[in-house]
Design an enzyme around this catalytic site. Structure first.
Site, PDB file in Angstrom:
ATOM      1  N   ARG A 168     -10.477 -11.457   1.751  1.00 11.41           N
ATOM      2  CA  ARG A 168     -11.343 -12.501   1.181  1.00 11.41           C
ATOM      3  C   ARG A 168     -10.677 -13.871   1.233  1.00 11.41           C
ATOM      4  NH1 ARG A 168     -11.558  -9.146  -4.248  1.00 11.41           N
ATOM      5  NH2 ARG A 168     -11.290  -7.565  -2.616  1.00 11.41           N
ATOM      6  N   LYS A 173       0.826  -1.196   0.000  1.00 12.07           N
ATOM      7  CA  LYS A 173       0.000   0.000   0.000  1.00 12.07           C
ATOM      8  C   LYS A 173       0.874   1.266   0.000  1.00 12.07           C
ATOM      9  CE  LYS A 173      -3.806  -2.024   2.701  1.00 12.07           C
ATOM     10  NZ  LYS A 173      -4.914  -1.762   1.781  1.00 12.07           N
TER      11      LYS A 173
END
Length: 495
Positions: free
Chosen positions: A352, A278
Site C-alpha cells: 500500500r 515474515k
C-alpha cells in the site's frame, strides 16, 4: 499456437486429430451424429462397450477411424445437456488440451457446432476454449537444464457454421491475445527474485515497447521519485540494495484527447516483510508479490496484440522489501507524494505504501478510470480463498463493470464494502494515517488506506493475493490472473 476458423463438413477434413463433443447417455449433437454415421457407428459402439460415458472431461481416442480423413478421432464428454455450465466447458477444454499434449501430429481440428454452454454464445464459448488450450500448453523451463519436449502441435482449426465464422474468428484472435498476455504474466511471476528485480521489470517493459508500435515507456528512478516527493514508495525500497523503479507505459490507440484508463500494478519483486519479517515457511513464494505489476504488462500485451482503439496507461510500482540497517522501522513516519503523512506500524504492509504514491502520480493523466491490482493481503485469501479476487472501490458503476467483466471472462471477483466506519481503524495519534488497521477486516482497511489517495478519480482495487499464483506442490506457479478480467473490461470500453 495458431488458431484458424473454418466452415466445412468435419468428416471431410484432413487432420491429425478430429475432436468432437458427446453428451452423457450416448446422446450426440448433429455434428457428432454425422461423424458417427460416416464411421459406421464408431461413437455409438464406444458407448455400447462402456469405453465412454460422456461425463464432463472424459476423453477417448479412436485410432484410424473408418471413412474419415483424420488419423484419429478424439471424443470429449460434456456431461448432461441441461447442465453444461462454463465450469464444465472449461473442464472439458482442459481435458481436451491434456489429451492433445500426449498425442502426435502438428495439427488438430475441433468441431464446435454441438457445444451449447449455458449463458454463453459461440463467441464466448470459442474464446474460453482458445484461452484454455493456449494456457494449458504453457511451460516454464527456463532454468531447467533439461528442457521440455518441443510441442508438436502447431495449429488448431475451429469448425463452425459459416454464419457464425465471424464471431468465431473474433473469439480466436482475442482469446489468443489474452492467453499471450497471461503467458507473459506467468513468466514474470515465475522468474526467480535474484533475476526479476525492479530494474528487470523496467527492462521487460522496454522490451515490450520494442515489439509493438504505439507503446511508450518511461522509467522513473529513485532520484526522480525523490523529486516527486514519493516518500512512502522510497521508504519501502531503502532497506534493499536493489533500486526502486516506477515504470510508466502509455498506449494511445484511441481518439486523440480521450481520457485514458489507468492500470496500476504492485511490483514488490521480493517481500521479506522488512523489519517486520515474515516466517520462513513458504517465503520463497514472496517472489509472486509483483504479480500485480506483471498482470499490467500482460494486459498491455493482450491490448497491443489486438490493437484495441483505446488510450491506456500502465504504472508499475516496483521495489524490493528487505531488512537491513537502512530499512524502515515500525514507528517511522513518512510523507507521501500527496502530502499526507503515514505512520508505518508494520513494514510488511508495504504494498500500500508503493501504491499510494503511484496512485497519486496517476492523477496527472486525468484518467477515465483507475484500477490497481495487488497481491495485497493474506486476509483476502482467508475471506475468498483462491478462486475469487477481492474488489473494492469508490465508484459503483466501475465496480459493476469489473464484476460483469470477471463473470464473462470466467475470472471472477467479489465486492467487499468500504464503509466509512472502517476508515477509523487507520487513525494514528502521530500522523495523518497509519499503514495498518489492526487484525479485523484487513483486506478492507488496506483498500481504505488506498482510497485516501484516489479521491480525484473513479477508482477500483483488485486484491489478487489468492488468485495470482498457486501455492505449493508440483502445480506451484503464477496463474496469469487477472489478465482475462482486465482485458474484458477494456474490450467493453471500446464497444
Amino acid at each position: 499456437m495458431e488458431f484458424v476458423v473454418k466452415s466445412a463438413k468435419p468428416a471431410t477434413l484432413k487432420t491429425a486429430t478430429l475432436i468432437t463433443t458427446v453428451l452423457e447417455e450416448g446422446r450426440l449433437g448433429a455434428a457428432a451424429q454425422a461423424i458417427d454415421l460416416a464411421t459406421g457407428g464408431a461413437i455409438a459402439q464406444a458407448f455400447k462397450r462402456g469405453d465412454l460415458t460422456g461425463k464432463p472431461g472424459q476423453v477417448l481416442v479412436l485410432h484410424n477411424p473408418a471413412n474419415l480423413k483424420a488419423e484419429r478421432l478424439l471424443l470429449v464428454g460434456l456431461g448432461k445437456e441441461q447442465e453444461i455450465e462454463p465450469r464444465q466447458w472449461r473442464k472439458a477444454a482442459s481435458a481436451l488440451g491434456g489429451a492433445l499434449r500426449n498425442l502426435g501430429g502438428s495439427d488438430a481440428t475441433v468441431v464446435l457446432q454441438d457445444v451449447q454452454v449455458k449463458g454463453r454464445d459461440l463467441y464466448a464459448t470459442t474464446r474460453m476454449l482458445v484461452e484454455t488450450l493456449a494456457d494449458g500448453l504453457y511451460v516454464f523451463d527456463r532454468f531447467k537444464s533439461k528442457k521440455a519436449d518441443p510441442r508438436a502441435l502447431k495449429k488448431i482449426t475451429l469448425v463452425c457454421d459459416k454464419a457464425q465464422s465471424g464471431d468465431a474468428e473474433r473469439a480466436a484472435i482475442q482469446g489468443a491475445a489474452i492467453a499471450s498476455g497471461m503467458a507473459l504474466t506467468r513468466d514474470l511471476g515465475n522468474m526467480p527474485p535474484n533475476v526479476c528485480q525492479p530494474t528487470y521489470m523496467a527492462e521487460q517493459a522496454r522490451q515490450l515497447a520494442k515489439g509493438y508500435k504505439g507503446l511508450k515507456v518511461e522509467v522513473l528512478d529513485e532520484n526522480k521519485l525523490r523529486e516527486l516527493g514519493a516518500g512512502a514508495f522510497l521508504a519501502v525500497a531503502q532497506g534493499s540494495d536493489q533500486p526502486p523503479r516506477m515504470v510508466v507505459l502509455q498506449y494511445n490507440g484511441g481518439p486523440k484527447g480521450a481520457k485514458p484508463h489507468v492500470l496500476v500494478g504492485k511490483g514488490i519483486t521480493f517481500d521479506t516483510g522488512g523489519i517486520s519479517i515474515k516466517p520462513a515457511a513458504n517465503m520463497d513464494e514472496m517472489k509472486y508479490d509483483m504479480c500485480g505489476a506483471a498482470s499490467v504488462l500482460g494486459t498491455f500485451r493482450a491490448v497491443l496484440d489486438m490493437q484495441l482503439p483505446i488510450n491506456l496507461v500502465g504504472l508499475l510500482a516496483c521495489a524490493e522489501n528487505m531488512p537491513s540497517g537502512h530499512a524502515t522501522r515500525p514507528g517511522d513516519i513518512v510523507t507521501t507524494m500527496s502530502g499526507q503523512t503515514v505512520e508505518i506500524l508494520n513494514t510488511d504492509a508495504e504494498g500500500r505504501l508503493v501504491l499510494c504514491d503511484t496512485l497519486t502520480y496517476a492523477e496527472r493523466f486525468k484518467p477515465e478510470s483507475v484500477i490497481d491490482i495487488a497481491t495485497l493481503t493474506g486476509a483476502c485469501i482467508v475471506a475468498l480463498g483462491s478462486n475469487t479476487s477481492g474488489l473494492m472501490g469508490n465508484d459503483q458503476v466501475l465496480a459493476d463493470a469489473l464484476l460483469d467483466a470477471g463473470t464473462r471472462a470466467d475470472d471472477r471477483a467479489w465486492q467487499l464494502p468500504l464503509f466509512e466506519e472502517y476508515q477509523e481503524q487507520l487513525d494514528s495519534p502521530f500522523a495523518d494515517i497509519a499503514n495498518i488497521g489492526g487484525p479485523k477486516a484487513g483486506t478492507i482497511t488496506a483498500a481504505c488506506f488506498l482510497s485516501r489517495f484516489t479521491k480525484s478519480y473513479r477508482w477500483a482495487h483488485l486484491d489478487v493475493a489468492g488468485t495470482a499464483w498457486i501455492s505449493g506442490g508440483k502445480e506451484k506457479g503464477a496463474t496469469g490472473r487477472p489478465v482475462p478480467l482486465l482485458t474484458q473490461y477494456l474490450l467493453d470500453q471500446v464497444r
